[in-house]
Design an enzyme around this catalytic site. Structure first.
Site, PDB file in Angstrom:
ATOM      1  N   GLY A  46       0.834  -1.068   0.238  1.00  0.00           N
ATOM      2  CA  GLY A  46       0.008  -0.134   0.013  1.00  0.00           C
ATOM      3  C   GLY A  46       0.759   1.215   0.074  1.00  0.00           C
TER       4      GLY A  46
ATOM      5  N   THR B 235      10.840  12.175  -9.814  1.00  0.00           N
ATOM      6  CA  THR B 235      11.747  10.904  -9.497  1.00  0.00           C
ATOM      7  C   THR B 235      12.073  10.320 -10.952  1.00  0.00           C
ATOM      8  OG1 THR B 235      10.146   9.325  -9.055  1.00  0.00           O
ATOM      9  CG2 THR B 235      10.861  10.516  -7.217  1.00  0.00           C
TER      10      THR B 235
ATOM     11  N   ASP C 265      14.495  -5.433  -7.173  1.00  0.00           N
ATOM     12  CA  ASP C 265      13.099  -5.316  -7.138  1.00  0.00           C
ATOM     13  C   ASP C 265      12.759  -3.528  -6.785  1.00  0.00           C
ATOM     14  OD1 ASP C 265      10.594  -5.100  -6.095  1.00  0.00           O
ATOM     15  OD2 ASP C 265      10.518  -6.980  -5.043  1.00  0.00           O
TER      16      ASP C 265
ATOM     17  N   ASP D 125       7.527   5.071  -2.996  1.00  0.00           N
ATOM     18  CA  ASP D 125       7.100   5.161  -1.674  1.00  0.00           C
ATOM     19  C   ASP D 125       8.155   5.672  -0.688  1.00  0.00           C
ATOM     20  OD1 ASP D 125       4.680   4.609  -2.982  1.00  0.00           O
ATOM     21  OD2 ASP D 125       4.989   2.476  -2.225  1.00  0.00           O
TER      22      ASP D 125
HETATM   23  O1  RIB Z   1       4.038   1.364  -4.564  1.00  0.00           O
HETATM   24  C1  RIB Z   1       4.103   0.078  -4.398  1.00  0.00           C
HETATM   25  C2  RIB Z   1       2.799  -0.603  -3.934  1.00  0.00           C
HETATM   26  O2  RIB Z   1       1.925  -0.019  -4.759  1.00  0.00           O
HETATM   27  C3  RIB Z   1       2.699  -1.725  -3.414  1.00  0.00           C
HETATM   28  O3  RIB Z   1       3.122  -2.138  -2.030  1.00  0.00           O
HETATM   29  C4  RIB Z   1       1.207  -2.211  -3.808  1.00  0.00           C
HETATM   30  O4  RIB Z   1       0.539  -2.319  -2.724  1.00  0.00           O
HETATM   31  C5  RIB Z   1       0.655  -0.868  -4.635  1.00  0.00           C
HETATM   32  O5  RIB Z   1       0.042  -0.188  -3.696  1.00  0.00           O
END
Ligand code: RIB
Length: 300
Positions: free
Chosen positions: A40, A216, A243, A249
């Site tokens: 998420g 980015t 990965d 995020d």
């Molecule tokens: O940005 C990566 C995230 O996007 C993953 O963890 C997945 O849950 C989606 O929300």
């Protein structure tokens, strides 16, 4: 201790299959690996900020099953305040189906589940949390009405607002001026501005009212665009990618932590770049996110 960063957050369980290359329509491939991990965009960014030393609080809506408990346990372990996380009993949690390719890149389909029910009512109930924050952040995985109210409350308290516009989608005209910092990747930026080059796209979004655009650029680093200022480009890191899940995020959460601690732009961007690069060195979003000490050591 007062909360410094509040995240209006999505919470997903990531179901991750490792395959050689992107699927063709109608094709089946045998996967070489599989993981079920926390994800998420909101929860990921909140954890990234917490690992960089910020006091973090969440506003979120999660499902009633065991996967919801997995989120609550994770946030408790990371020291994140979750008293404004509500549960939709009998509802499923957000779920992300992720395909990771041999070069570390991925494709993601997200079903928001209980997160789709996060509303301005939940945000209003969290006024006491928002009023402490120095930075309030969100992504486009949560309903925009909830984000808008959180940003309005944040601005009324003098806090900085930060939106990761992922997944990219058209945004209402009156949301743009509520965004102090926008952190798209290159593709999201071009899509949002309907432009073909980064500089034009960034200026388009600034003209809609965004305070600063931080795009980015993967191993090319990132670039900051502000009105009436020269762009600032911060070099990236050439690393062997395992990965990339959660790299954006990690960048957003680290930037939020740095800005909440009054870090100047060049240092904040250098810090966020480094954390994002380190996050690509292992599988999964949260698994690979570095601590503040790891970033400091790596940057020397
Ligand atoms: O940005 C990566 C995230 O996007 C993953 O963890 C997945 O849950 C989606 O929300």
């Amino acid at each position: 201790m007062a909360v410094e960063v509040v995240c209006v957050a999505s919470w997903n369980v990531d179901l991750i299959a490792h395959i050689a290359s992107p699927l063709q329509r109608g094709q089946t491939q045998l996967a070489q690996g599989f993981e079920r991990l926390p994800g998420g965009k909101g929860s990921n960014a909140a954890i990234a900020a917490a690992r960089q030393g910020a006091q973090v609080g969440l506003i979120a809506r999660i499902g009633g099953d065991d996967f919801g408990q997995m989120g609550l346990d994770l946030w408790a372990k990371e020291g994140i305040h979750s008293q404004f996380v509500v549960r939709g009993e009998g509802e499923v949690n957000g779920t992300a189906l992720i395909l990771v390719y041999a070069d570390g890149d991925n494709s993601i389909a997200v079903y928001p589940g209980a997160g789709a029910g996060l509303s301005p009512v939940h945000v209003s109930a969290a006024q006491s949390l928002l009023s402490q924050a120095r930075v309030v952040m969100a992504s486009c995985e949560v309903p925009l009405a909830a984000t808008r109210l959180a940003f309005e409350i944040a601005k009324s308290h003098g806090a900085l607002t930060l939106l990761n516009p992922a997944p990219a989608m058209p945004l209402p005209a009156d949301l743009w001026p509520c965004i102090d910092v926008l952190t798209p990747n290159e593709g999201e930026l071009l899509m949002l501005a309907q432009a073909t080059d980064v500089a034009t796209a960034a200026r388009t979004l600034l003209s809609r009212g965004v305070g600063a655009v931080v795009v980015t650029l993967g191993e090319r680093g990132c670039a900051l665009y502000r009105r009436d200022e020269a762009p600032l480009h911060v070099a990236g890191h050439a690393v062997k990618v395992v990965d990339t899940i959660g790299a954006g995020d990690t960048f957003t959460g680290t930037l939020a932590a740095a800005l909440s601690q009054s870090c100047a732009w060049p240092e904040a961007l250098r810090w966020a770049n480094a954390a994002a690069a380190l996050s690509t060195q292992a599988r999964g979003a949260v698994t690979a996110m570095p601590s503040r000490t790891q970033v400091q050591t790596w940057l020397g």
